[in-house]
Design an enzyme around this catalytic site. Structure first.
Site, PDB file in Angstrom:
ATOM      1  N   CYS A   2       0.815  -1.218   0.000  1.00  0.00           N
ATOM      2  CA  CYS A   2       0.000   0.000   0.000  1.00  0.00           C
ATOM      3  C   CYS A   2       0.848   1.268   0.000  1.00  0.00           C
ATOM      4  O   CYS A   2       1.952   1.285   0.537  1.00  0.00           O
ATOM      5  CB  CYS A   2      -0.886   0.027   1.226  1.00  0.00           C
ATOM      6  SG  CYS A   2      -1.907  -1.416   1.400  1.00  0.00           S
ATOM      7  N   ARG A  27       5.208  -0.308  -6.020  1.00  0.00           N
ATOM      8  CA  ARG A  27       5.210  -1.070  -4.782  1.00  0.00           C
ATOM      9  C   ARG A  27       4.264  -2.264  -4.855  1.00  0.00           C
ATOM     10  O   ARG A  27       4.351  -3.177  -4.031  1.00  0.00           O
ATOM     11  CB  ARG A  27       4.805  -0.179  -3.615  1.00  0.00           C
ATOM     12  CG  ARG A  27       5.773   0.959  -3.369  1.00  0.00           C
ATOM     13  CD  ARG A  27       5.187   1.957  -2.416  1.00  0.00           C
ATOM     14  NE  ARG A  27       4.902   1.376  -1.124  1.00  0.00           N
ATOM     15  CZ  ARG A  27       5.763   1.343  -0.114  1.00  0.00           C
ATOM     16  NH1 ARG A  27       6.953   1.862  -0.245  1.00  0.00           N
ATOM     17  NH2 ARG A  27       5.433   0.794   1.028  1.00  0.00           N
ATOM     18  N   TRP A  74      -3.141  -2.730  -1.468  1.00  0.00           N
ATOM     19  CA  TRP A  74      -2.805  -4.137  -1.763  1.00  0.00           C
ATOM     20  C   TRP A  74      -3.612  -4.948  -0.769  1.00  0.00           C
ATOM     21  O   TRP A  74      -3.344  -4.894   0.436  1.00  0.00           O
ATOM     22  CB  TRP A  74      -1.303  -4.339  -1.578  1.00  0.00           C
ATOM     23  CG  TRP A  74      -0.748  -5.579  -2.187  1.00  0.00           C
ATOM     24  CD1 TRP A  74      -0.314  -5.751  -3.473  1.00  0.00           C
ATOM     25  CD2 TRP A  74      -0.510  -6.836  -1.524  1.00  0.00           C
ATOM     26  NE1 TRP A  74       0.161  -7.027  -3.649  1.00  0.00           N
ATOM     27  CE2 TRP A  74       0.050  -7.711  -2.478  1.00  0.00           C
ATOM     28  CE3 TRP A  74      -0.722  -7.303  -0.238  1.00  0.00           C
ATOM     29  CZ2 TRP A  74       0.410  -9.016  -2.178  1.00  0.00           C
ATOM     30  CZ3 TRP A  74      -0.374  -8.605   0.065  1.00  0.00           C
ATOM     31  CH2 TRP A  74       0.191  -9.449  -0.894  1.00  0.00           C
ATOM     32  N   ASN A  99      -1.993   2.526   5.784  1.00  0.00           N
ATOM     33  CA  ASN A  99      -1.129   1.381   5.454  1.00  0.00           C
ATOM     34  C   ASN A  99      -0.916   0.595   6.733  1.00  0.00           C
ATOM     35  O   ASN A  99      -0.796   1.191   7.804  1.00  0.00           O
ATOM     36  CB  ASN A  99       0.256   1.845   4.986  1.00  0.00           C
ATOM     37  CG  ASN A  99       0.241   2.447   3.606  1.00  0.00           C
ATOM     38  OD1 ASN A  99      -0.795   2.463   2.945  1.00  0.00           O
ATOM     39  ND2 ASN A  99       1.381   2.948   3.178  1.00  0.00           N
ATOM     40  N   GLY A 100      -0.806  -0.733   6.613  1.00  0.00           N
ATOM     41  CA  GLY A 100      -0.545  -1.550   7.799  1.00  0.00           C
ATOM     42  C   GLY A 100      -1.738  -2.416   8.127  1.00  0.00           C
ATOM     43  O   GLY A 100      -2.656  -2.579   7.309  1.00  0.00           O
ATOM     44  N   GLU A 483      18.898 -17.432  -7.432  1.00  0.00           N
ATOM     45  CA  GLU A 483      18.437 -16.098  -7.834  1.00  0.00           C
ATOM     46  C   GLU A 483      17.945 -16.115  -9.290  1.00  0.00           C
ATOM     47  O   GLU A 483      16.935 -15.487  -9.619  1.00  0.00           O
ATOM     48  CB  GLU A 483      19.574 -15.084  -7.627  1.00  0.00           C
ATOM     49  CG  GLU A 483      19.319 -13.677  -8.127  1.00  0.00           C
ATOM     50  CD  GLU A 483      18.129 -12.961  -7.496  1.00  0.00           C
ATOM     51  OE1 GLU A 483      17.506 -13.508  -6.580  1.00  0.00           O
ATOM     52  OE2 GLU A 483      17.820 -11.855  -7.952  1.00  0.00           O
ATOM     53  N   LYS A 487      14.195 -15.094 -10.405  1.00  0.00           N
ATOM     54  CA  LYS A 487      13.905 -14.036 -11.385  1.00  0.00           C
ATOM     55  C   LYS A 487      12.995 -14.583 -12.475  1.00  0.00           C
ATOM     56  O   LYS A 487      12.034 -13.935 -12.877  1.00  0.00           O
ATOM     57  CB  LYS A 487      15.190 -13.506 -12.044  1.00  0.00           C
ATOM     58  CG  LYS A 487      16.086 -12.637 -11.210  1.00  0.00           C
ATOM     59  CD  LYS A 487      15.590 -11.245 -10.969  1.00  0.00           C
ATOM     60  CE  LYS A 487      14.749 -11.202  -9.730  1.00  0.00           C
ATOM     61  NZ  LYS A 487      15.359 -10.891  -8.487  1.00  0.00           N
ATOM     62  N   GLU A 490       9.414 -15.206 -11.160  1.00  0.00           N
ATOM     63  CA  GLU A 490       8.723 -13.962 -10.789  1.00  0.00           C
ATOM     64  C   GLU A 490       8.144 -13.237 -11.997  1.00  0.00           C
ATOM     65  O   GLU A 490       7.021 -12.759 -11.950  1.00  0.00           O
ATOM     66  CB  GLU A 490       9.711 -12.987 -10.122  1.00  0.00           C
ATOM     67  CG  GLU A 490       9.931 -13.186  -8.659  1.00  0.00           C
ATOM     68  CD  GLU A 490      10.922 -12.163  -8.103  1.00  0.00           C
ATOM     69  OE1 GLU A 490      10.628 -11.603  -7.061  1.00  0.00           O
ATOM     70  OE2 GLU A 490      11.998 -11.932  -8.699  1.00  0.00           O
ATOM     71  N   HIS A 506      19.828 -36.822  -6.694  1.00  0.00           N
ATOM     72  CA  HIS A 506      19.016 -37.243  -5.550  1.00  0.00           C
ATOM     73  C   HIS A 506      17.548 -36.862  -5.734  1.00  0.00           C
ATOM     74  O   HIS A 506      16.822 -36.730  -4.746  1.00  0.00           O
ATOM     75  CB  HIS A 506      19.575 -36.646  -4.253  1.00  0.00           C
ATOM     76  CG  HIS A 506      20.962 -37.118  -3.952  1.00  0.00           C
ATOM     77  ND1 HIS A 506      21.239 -38.419  -3.597  1.00  0.00           N
ATOM     78  CD2 HIS A 506      22.156 -36.479  -3.999  1.00  0.00           C
ATOM     79  CE1 HIS A 506      22.547 -38.552  -3.418  1.00  0.00           C
ATOM     80  NE2 HIS A 506      23.129 -37.388  -3.669  1.00  0.00           N
ATOM     81  N   LYS A 605       6.522  -4.899  -4.290  1.00  0.00           N
ATOM     82  CA  LYS A 605       7.924  -4.518  -4.127  1.00  0.00           C
ATOM     83  C   LYS A 605       8.326  -4.515  -2.657  1.00  0.00           C
ATOM     84  O   LYS A 605       9.364  -5.043  -2.286  1.00  0.00           O
ATOM     85  CB  LYS A 605       8.132  -3.126  -4.736  1.00  0.00           C
ATOM     86  CG  LYS A 605       9.565  -2.608  -4.661  1.00  0.00           C
ATOM     87  CD  LYS A 605      10.431  -3.326  -5.636  1.00  0.00           C
ATOM     88  CE  LYS A 605      11.876  -2.911  -5.584  1.00  0.00           C
ATOM     89  NZ  LYS A 605      12.737  -3.969  -6.149  1.00  0.00           N
TER      90      LYS A 605
HETATM   91  C1  G6P Z   1       9.658  -8.717  -2.212  1.00  0.00           C
HETATM   92  C2  G6P Z   1      10.269  -8.185  -3.495  1.00  0.00           C
HETATM   93  C3  G6P Z   1      11.617  -8.842  -3.730  1.00  0.00           C
HETATM   94  C4  G6P Z   1      12.518  -8.640  -2.529  1.00  0.00           C
HETATM   95  C5  G6P Z   1      11.851  -9.104  -1.225  1.00  0.00           C
HETATM   96  C6  G6P Z   1      12.629  -8.640  -0.004  1.00  0.00           C
HETATM   97  O1  G6P Z   1       9.347 -10.068  -2.346  1.00  0.00           O
HETATM   98  O2  G6P Z   1       9.410  -8.446  -4.584  1.00  0.00           O
HETATM   99  O3  G6P Z   1      12.233  -8.290  -4.882  1.00  0.00           O
HETATM  100  O4  G6P Z   1      13.702  -9.358  -2.707  1.00  0.00           O
HETATM  101  O5  G6P Z   1      10.547  -8.525  -1.105  1.00  0.00           O
HETATM  102  O6  G6P Z   1      12.579  -7.250   0.044  1.00  0.00           O
HETATM  103  P1  G6P Z   1      13.658  -6.321   0.736  1.00  0.00           P
HETATM  104  O7  G6P Z   1      13.174  -4.924   0.445  1.00  0.00           O
HETATM  105  O8  G6P Z   1      13.604  -6.640   2.200  1.00  0.00           O
HETATM  106  O9  G6P Z   1      14.975  -6.620   0.143  1.00  0.00           O
END
Ligand code: G6P
Length: 610
Positions: A2, A27, A74, A99-100, A483, A487, A490, A506, A605
């Protein structure tokens, strides 16, 4: 997640609110709305979907006002509906964005219903609007009503409120969620994130936990938890408008991938400035905190967690002390064993991730006093709660899928490793000079990896029709495989899993056939021969290999084995360079599949809820 923006000015603030909400879109959100003063009652427009749809509705209804608040939601409590979208209104007079999460919203709802309040949403937020209205009805000023209402709340909040009956002010409160005040000339602002107001002002005050604020056109007053007026320091934000604009790129993710040489150069600037791995890079009392640490516990989520996994290989290998890495949401709920000499390292791009923040609080409650945060957003909650801080200078990261934040986190973690090694007498002067030299060349090596983009785009065409992919790596490159898989899943929605290459036999080998592309991170390190054997296991089952390696490794293309090489092996920094090709592969695959690269479905985000 949010986002909040609010403005009080002598001009029409509706374009500012809409612009602010657009800048908060990154976000992650699923509905948006604004509320402004009307002639007799508060006016509001809300829409599910994109801010642009809400903007059209606001234009159609001729929204104009010198005072207003806006929100991107959100969904948590209650589905994605217009009625659940913010702002929430009480009695047509008072509008609020939040927010929250209000944890005791059910009790408060029952209490307010008994007082005759009617609810139109399923949100936890609506209770706050009615609660403030209830205290207003008893004669409190808007600020007093807010200050009294927040005492009734359990949970986390950033709140902004306007009231039709008091058109000369806006009030705000913060607990557990970021909120800042922007200072303008004859106009003032609130926002959950500086990017929302940066086109109007860069002068900001970060509200502290429990603070409330009253904004008029002429000034801002801040009060602490007890309601006592306080002075909070004014900062000049270094977030630039350019960092929030796309420029010549198609997507923020593409822009941010290409910004990595600059982001890394900026992140090592302080290190180059002091000319060595000095504890002061982490804060004034870092020498005392770091000198006798006997182990490291890293806590993070998502991509930041994978940065931590990479660092474990460096820390145990170069410093010779144990390093554990744990997903923050797991650590915070288990019985961890406290060790006063352990260094707790939290890694977070945003500095707001709730699970990481709570894991840090939990560690502190266990008696851990040695805390270090590696973070990309200065003044955010996690670094503020940490004793030591290393600020990655990646600049604003807008794409949901983290890229430049990750590689700069790795640079920070490598700097930490070398600093700890030096403090423990494990880094000779010659070795230190070599590592500094390697870091100095890193932006160039990353640029060379970026130059592989056309070849990687060709591979991406072959990935785009697939439904599954496997990523393999060994040693310090295993987290890079993780990673790469993250990616890809996602942003392209291809199901991708990463395994340590030695673990293939395994279980995951059962999945390998001609339809399963297998990406291998195979630089010329001491495990290369082992990785080659694992690649044979894949080929023998008809699997197709896509190998990222460097020019120093001695193997070529053959049937079913495709190879892309970075120019040279960069030794201990190799995982940073090998991150670039997997980012580009995910980006181009998503492009070929036509997905929403910067705002992948269901993701946010900054994850400020559990
Ligand atoms: C969300 C984002 C990721 C990020 C993760 C941790 O899942 O989409 O890209 O790696 O949060 O966020 P931070 O801001 O704590 O690195």
């Amino acid at each position: 997640m949010c986002g909040i923006v609010g403005a009080i000015a002598d001009r029409d603030v509706v374009p500012l609110l809409i612009d602010g909400l657009k800048r908060l879109e990154y976000r992650g959100y699923d509905s948006a709305g604004i509320a402004i003063l009307g002639d007799t009652c508060v006016r509001r427009v809300r829409r599910t979907g994109r801010v642009a749809e809400m903007e059209s509705a606001a234009l159609a209804e001729s929204f104009v006002s010198p005072l207003g608040i806006g929100h991107t939601r959100w969904a948590t409590h209650g589905g994605v509906t217009e009625n659940n979208a913010h702002p929430h209104i009480s009695h047509g007079e008072l509008a609020l964005v939040h927010n929250g999460i209000i944890e005791n919203h059910e009790q408060q709802r029952a209490r307010l219903q008994a007082l005759g309040y009617e609810f139109e949403s399923q949100t936890d937020t609506e209770v706050v609007a009615h609660l403030i209205h209830h205290y207003r009805a008893q004669g409190a000023s808007l600020l007093q009503a807010l200050q009294t209402a927040v005492r009734d709340l359990d949970g986390a909040y950033a709140i902004a409120v306007i009231d039709q009956r008091d058109p000369s002010r806006m009030v705000a409160a913060r607990m557990g969620c970021p909120l800042l005040v922007g200072l303008g000339d004859g106009e003032n602002f609130v926002a959950s994130d500086v990017s929302a107001i940066v086109s109007s002002t860069r002068r900001v005050i970060f509200l502290e936990e429990g603070d409330t604020a009253e904004l008029t056109r002429e000034g801002v007053a801040v009060f602490d938890t007890d309601g006592t007026p306080v002075q909070r320091e004014e900062h000049l934000s270094d977030v630039s408008l350019a960092s929030l604009e796309l420029g010549p790129y198609r997507h923020f993710m593409q822009k941010e991938i290409h910004e990595q040489p600059r982001a890394i150069a900026d992140t090592i600037e302080a290190l180059m400035g002091v000319g060595g791995f000095a504890p002061e890079l982490f804060g004034a009392d870092a020498a005392e905190v770091l000198r006798d640490v006997d182990s490291v516990q890293i806590l993070a989520c998502g991509t930041s967690y994978y940065a931590g996994l990479t660092a474990r290989y460096w820390i145990e290998g170069m410093v010779g002390i144990p390093c554990a890495v744990e997903v923050a949401s797991e650590y915070r709920y288990r019985t961890a064993v406290a060790n006063p000499r352990q260094l707790i390292v939290t890694i977070s791009q945003s500095g707001e991730t709730l699970d990481t923040m709570e894991a840090l609080k939990y560690a502190k409650s266990l008696g851990h006093a040695r805390t270090l945060s590696i973070c990309n957003v200065p003044e955010s909650a996690i670094p503020r709660a940490s004793r030591l801080v290393y600020h990655t200078r990646a600049g604003a990261e807008i794409g949901v899928a983290s890229t430049k934040a990750f590689t700069t986190q790795l640079v920070a973690l490598f700097t930490l490793t070398a600093t700890l090694a030096k403090l423990r007498g494990k880094l000779a002067a010659l070795q230190e000079a070599e590592l500094l030299e390697a870091l100095r060349h890193l932006p160039g090596s990353v640029q060379h990896a970026l130059n592989l983009e056309p070849q990687i785009a060709v591979w991406a065409e072959r990935f785009s029709p697939r439904q599954h992919a496997l990523f393999l790596g060994r040693g310090v490159h295993y987290p890079i495989a993780l990673e790469g898989a993250l990616k890809l899943k996602e942003i392209s929605y291809i199901h991708a899993e990463a395994y340590p290459a030695g673990e293939l036999k395994h279980g995951p080998l059962a999945l390998v056939d001609k339809d399963m592309p297998v990406v291998v991170i195979a630089p010329n390190d001491r495990l290369l021969e082992k990785v080659k054997s694992n690649m044979q296991e894949v080929r023998a089952r008809g699997g197709e290999l896509f190998v990222f390696t460097d020019a120093d490794s001695q193997f070529g293309e053959s049937e079913g084995v495709h190879v892309i090489r970075t120019p040279r092996h960069v030794g201990v920094l190799s995982p940073i360079v090998h991150t670039i090709p997997v980012q580009l592969l995910a980006y181009h695959t998503a492009l070929a599949r036509g997905t929403d690269v910067d705002k992948p479905r269901n993701l946010a985000k900054s994850v400020t809820v559990e």
